[in-house]
Scaffold this motif. Structure first.
Motif, mmCIF file in Angstrom:
data_model
loop_
_atom_site.group_PDB
_atom_site.id
_atom_site.type_symbol
_atom_site.label_atom_id
_atom_site.label_comp_id
_atom_site.label_asym_id
_atom_site.label_seq_id
_atom_site.Cartn_x
_atom_site.Cartn_y
_atom_site.Cartn_z
ATOM 1 N N VAL A 175 0.836 -1.199 0.000
ATOM 2 C CA VAL A 175 0.000 0.000 0.000
ATOM 3 C C VAL A 175 0.873 1.253 0.000
ATOM 4 C CG1 VAL A 175 -1.689 1.340 1.308
ATOM 5 C CG2 VAL A 175 -1.978 -1.129 1.084
ATOM 6 N N SER A 176 1.978 1.241 0.755
ATOM 7 C CA SER A 176 2.901 2.379 0.761
ATOM 8 C C SER A 176 3.473 2.627 -0.621
ATOM 9 C CB SER A 176 4.037 2.137 1.762
ATOM 10 O OG SER A 176 3.557 2.147 3.084
ATOM 11 N N VAL A 177 3.787 1.564 -1.339
ATOM 12 C CA VAL A 177 4.317 1.691 -2.701
ATOM 13 C C VAL A 177 3.259 2.261 -3.638
ATOM 14 C CG1 VAL A 177 4.923 0.290 -4.728
ATOM 15 C CG2 VAL A 177 6.244 0.076 -2.614
ATOM 16 N N PHE A 178 2.017 1.807 -3.518
ATOM 17 C CA PHE A 178 0.942 2.386 -4.331
ATOM 18 C C PHE A 178 0.873 3.895 -4.109
ATOM 19 C CE2 PHE A 178 -1.639 -1.808 -4.011
ATOM 20 C CZ PHE A 178 -0.915 -2.341 -5.067
ATOM 21 N N ASN A 179 0.907 4.297 -2.844
ATOM 22 C CA ASN A 179 0.797 5.715 -2.510
ATOM 23 C C ASN A 179 1.982 6.512 -3.043
ATOM 24 O OD1 ASN A 179 -1.652 5.374 -1.159
ATOM 25 N ND2 ASN A 179 -0.655 4.956 0.794
ATOM 26 N N LYS A 180 3.198 5.954 -2.952
ATOM 27 C CA LYS A 180 4.385 6.657 -3.433
ATOM 28 C C LYS A 180 4.388 6.762 -4.956
ATOM 29 C CE LYS A 180 7.496 5.856 0.437
ATOM 30 N NZ LYS A 180 8.897 5.660 0.829
ATOM 31 N N LEU A 181 3.980 5.705 -5.638
ATOM 32 C CA LEU A 181 3.898 5.737 -7.098
ATOM 33 C C LEU A 181 2.849 6.759 -7.551
ATOM 34 C CD1 LEU A 181 4.101 1.911 -7.913
ATOM 35 C CD2 LEU A 181 5.792 3.628 -8.571
ATOM 36 N N ALA A 182 1.755 6.839 -6.811
ATOM 37 C CA ALA A 182 0.707 7.812 -7.155
ATOM 38 C C ALA A 182 1.191 9.238 -6.904
ATOM 39 C CB ALA A 182 -0.551 7.524 -6.343
ATOM 40 N N LYS A 183 1.898 9.450 -5.799
ATOM 41 C CA LYS A 183 2.398 10.784 -5.471
ATOM 42 C C LYS A 183 3.408 11.265 -6.513
ATOM 43 C CE LYS A 183 4.479 13.435 -1.677
ATOM 44 N NZ LYS A 183 5.031 13.382 -0.310
ATOM 45 N N ALA A 184 4.185 10.332 -7.071
ATOM 46 C CA ALA A 184 5.169 10.679 -8.101
ATOM 47 C C ALA A 184 4.560 10.716 -9.503
ATOM 48 C CB ALA A 184 6.329 9.675 -8.067
ATOM 49 N N ASN A 185 3.216 10.570 -9.592
ATOM 50 C CA ASN A 185 2.470 10.622 -10.863
ATOM 51 C C ASN A 185 2.829 9.479 -11.805
ATOM 52 O OD1 ASN A 185 1.058 13.046 -10.217
ATOM 53 N ND2 ASN A 185 2.909 14.220 -10.701
ATOM 54 N N VAL A 186 3.311 8.368 -11.238
ATOM 55 C CA VAL A 186 3.589 7.186 -12.068
ATOM 56 C C VAL A 186 2.279 6.435 -12.333
ATOM 57 C CG1 VAL A 186 4.860 4.999 -12.223
ATOM 58 C CG2 VAL A 186 5.915 6.992 -11.118
ATOM 59 N N ILE A 187 1.459 6.294 -11.297
ATOM 60 C CA ILE A 187 0.183 5.584 -11.441
ATOM 61 C C ILE A 187 -0.957 6.413 -10.862
ATOM 62 C CG2 ILE A 187 1.321 3.324 -11.256
ATOM 63 C CD1 ILE A 187 0.074 3.120 -8.404
ATOM 64 N N ILE A 188 -2.162 6.011 -11.217
ATOM 65 C CA ILE A 188 -3.367 6.459 -10.517
ATOM 66 C C ILE A 188 -3.754 5.318 -9.588
ATOM 67 C CG2 ILE A 188 -5.802 7.052 -10.755
ATOM 68 C CD1 ILE A 188 -5.097 8.180 -13.528
ATOM 69 N N HIS A 189 -3.975 5.621 -8.325
ATOM 70 C CA HIS A 189 -4.313 4.600 -7.330
ATOM 71 C C HIS A 189 -5.626 4.964 -6.663
ATOM 72 C CE1 HIS A 189 -3.800 3.185 -2.956
ATOM 73 N NE2 HIS A 189 -4.275 2.168 -3.642
ATOM 74 N N GLN A 190 -6.554 4.027 -6.662
ATOM 75 C CA GLN A 190 -7.841 4.244 -5.995
ATOM 76 C C GLN A 190 -8.138 3.062 -5.079
ATOM 77 O OE1 GLN A 190 -10.644 4.710 -9.195
ATOM 78 N NE2 GLN A 190 -9.989 6.781 -9.678
#
Length: 393
Positions: A175-190
């Motif tokens: 979950v931390s990785v999802f959030n970090k990837l989303a914050k860096a605009n790599v992915i959209i996470h919902q």
């Protein structure tokens, strides 16, 4: 004053020893290395801009400083709080989305971890199935591997402890990785709330259902004199009673077996296209990851992550072994800790459930006579009998 540099010229002028070695080997730098190189150049120049990609980049430095400055580092808490194996886990998530054409349905954290190959069916089956079927095999390994071990029926407590603690930490990491990837605009996470029906169908819950589940939970917490964070104390009798009644109420009122968080992830869309967009983000250097790996190297990176994570998990187990005063632990767990058998058992459980890499736990499974060095996008892997290591230059 302005001056243009090729990548090779800038590395020669401002590069570190490691950056020079990477350029010599690969003819290019990783996105993170290039970002650090620009920071070094900015100690002599007020600004550095570049055009082009890869080894063909042309860097234009403007405003020669009269006096060399210290390199600016905008990172706070440098190196602190970083996840174990964060680079590998970032890369595994991104590559999984690419391999599935960026079309992945919402999944629970347990399913994400399983799909990425970090844990296998043996461990997942133990989470949802009868755990006792593994106890006899585990006790045999405890007997062979641990001095003065005495078989006990309540060894099932240690199996429960391992599955609960190990998977809770893994779920938190993903979950931390999802959030970090989303914050860096790599992915959209919902994050969505899903449920499993009494007929074993999985579906997204409606808003009124989510509210009703929350209402049931609040009422039962009050009935049993509990707070939300008490539910982690699985050996507490009130918690056990709460869980039994909660399942009954879910089934009776909503026709559900259980509810859970499902995570939807997709790589951000861009006019550049997915790969060019990811190249641009990686060169920006906000988050360290790689992509475009072959199936072979996805496997290797997974093994690297499993070893890093398992080694860290064992270190934490050694720390927990010293705490023998937790009143919510079973008598068996407390006894195992006093006898200094907790950490040795933890290591055997890691091996039993194949949480360590196949190369480490079963060297004969990989037949490589000499260490082999391979390099992908500036990331070096060393694969040899019994080990898989990764080096970032």
């Amino acid at each position: 004053m302005k001056k243009e540099f090729t990548l090779a010229e800038l590395v020669k002028e401002y590069g570190s020893k490691a950056q020079k070695q990477t350029l010599k080997k690969m003819g290019n730098l990783t996105g993170k290395e290039f970002t650090l190189l620009l920071k070094s150049a900015e100690t002599d120049w007020e600004s550095c801009e570049f055009e082009g990609r890869g080894s063909k980049r042309i860097i234009t430095c403007s405003g020669k400083r009269s006096k060399k400055t210290e390199r600016v580092d905008k990172r706070s808490n440098n190196g602190q709080g970083q996840l174990i194996g964060e680079f590998e886990l970032n890369s595994l998530v991104v590559n999984y989305l690419i391999q599935n054409d960026n079309k992945v349905s919402p999944m629970s954290t347990n399913r994400w971890i399983s799909q990425l190959g970090i844990v296998d069916k043996k461990l997942i089956g133990s989470l949802y199935g009868t755990r006792g079927i593994h106890l006899e095999n585990l006790q045999e390994q405890f007997y062979k591997g641990i001095e003065d071990y005495t078989k006990d029926d309540s060894d099932i407590d240690m199996l429960d402890e391992f599955l609960k603690v190990f998977m809770k930490s893994l779920r938190s990491s993903i979950v931390s990785v999802f959030n970090k990837l989303a914050k860096a605009n790599v992915i959209i996470h919902q994050k969505e709330r899903w449920g499993c029906t009494t007929k074993n169908n999985y579906r997204k819950l409606k808003q009124n259902e989510i509210k009703e589940i929350a209402s049931i939970r609040r009422a039962l917490l009050n009935d049993y004199g509990l707070k939300g964070n008490d539910l982690f104390k699985s050996n507490k009798k009130e918690v056990k009673a709460f869980k039994v009644e909660f399942e009954k109420q879910l089934s009776k009122q909503l026709d559900l077996k259980f509810d859970y968080d499902a995570h939807f992830c997709v790589i951000q869309d861009s006019d550049l296209g997915v790969r060019d967009y990811l190249h641009r983000l990686r060169e920006k250097g906000d988050l360290d990851f790689t992509f475009g790996l072959t199936e072979e190297f996805v496997f290797t990176m997974t093994q690297v992550y499993k070893d890093k994570y398992s080694e860290h998990s064992l270190e934490l187990a050694l720390g927990r072994e010293k705490n023998t005063t937790n009143r919510f632990e079973s008598d068996r767990i407390r006894s195992i800790k006093i006898l200094k058998q907790y950490a040795p058992m933890w290591e055997l459980l890691l091996k039993y459930f194949r949480c360590m890499s196949s190369m480490k736990s079963n060297p004969s499974a990989v037949k490589i006579e000499e260490a082999t060095i391979v390099n992908i996008d500036g990331v070096e892997f060393e694969v040899s009998n019994g080990s898989a290591k990764m080096y970032l230059n």
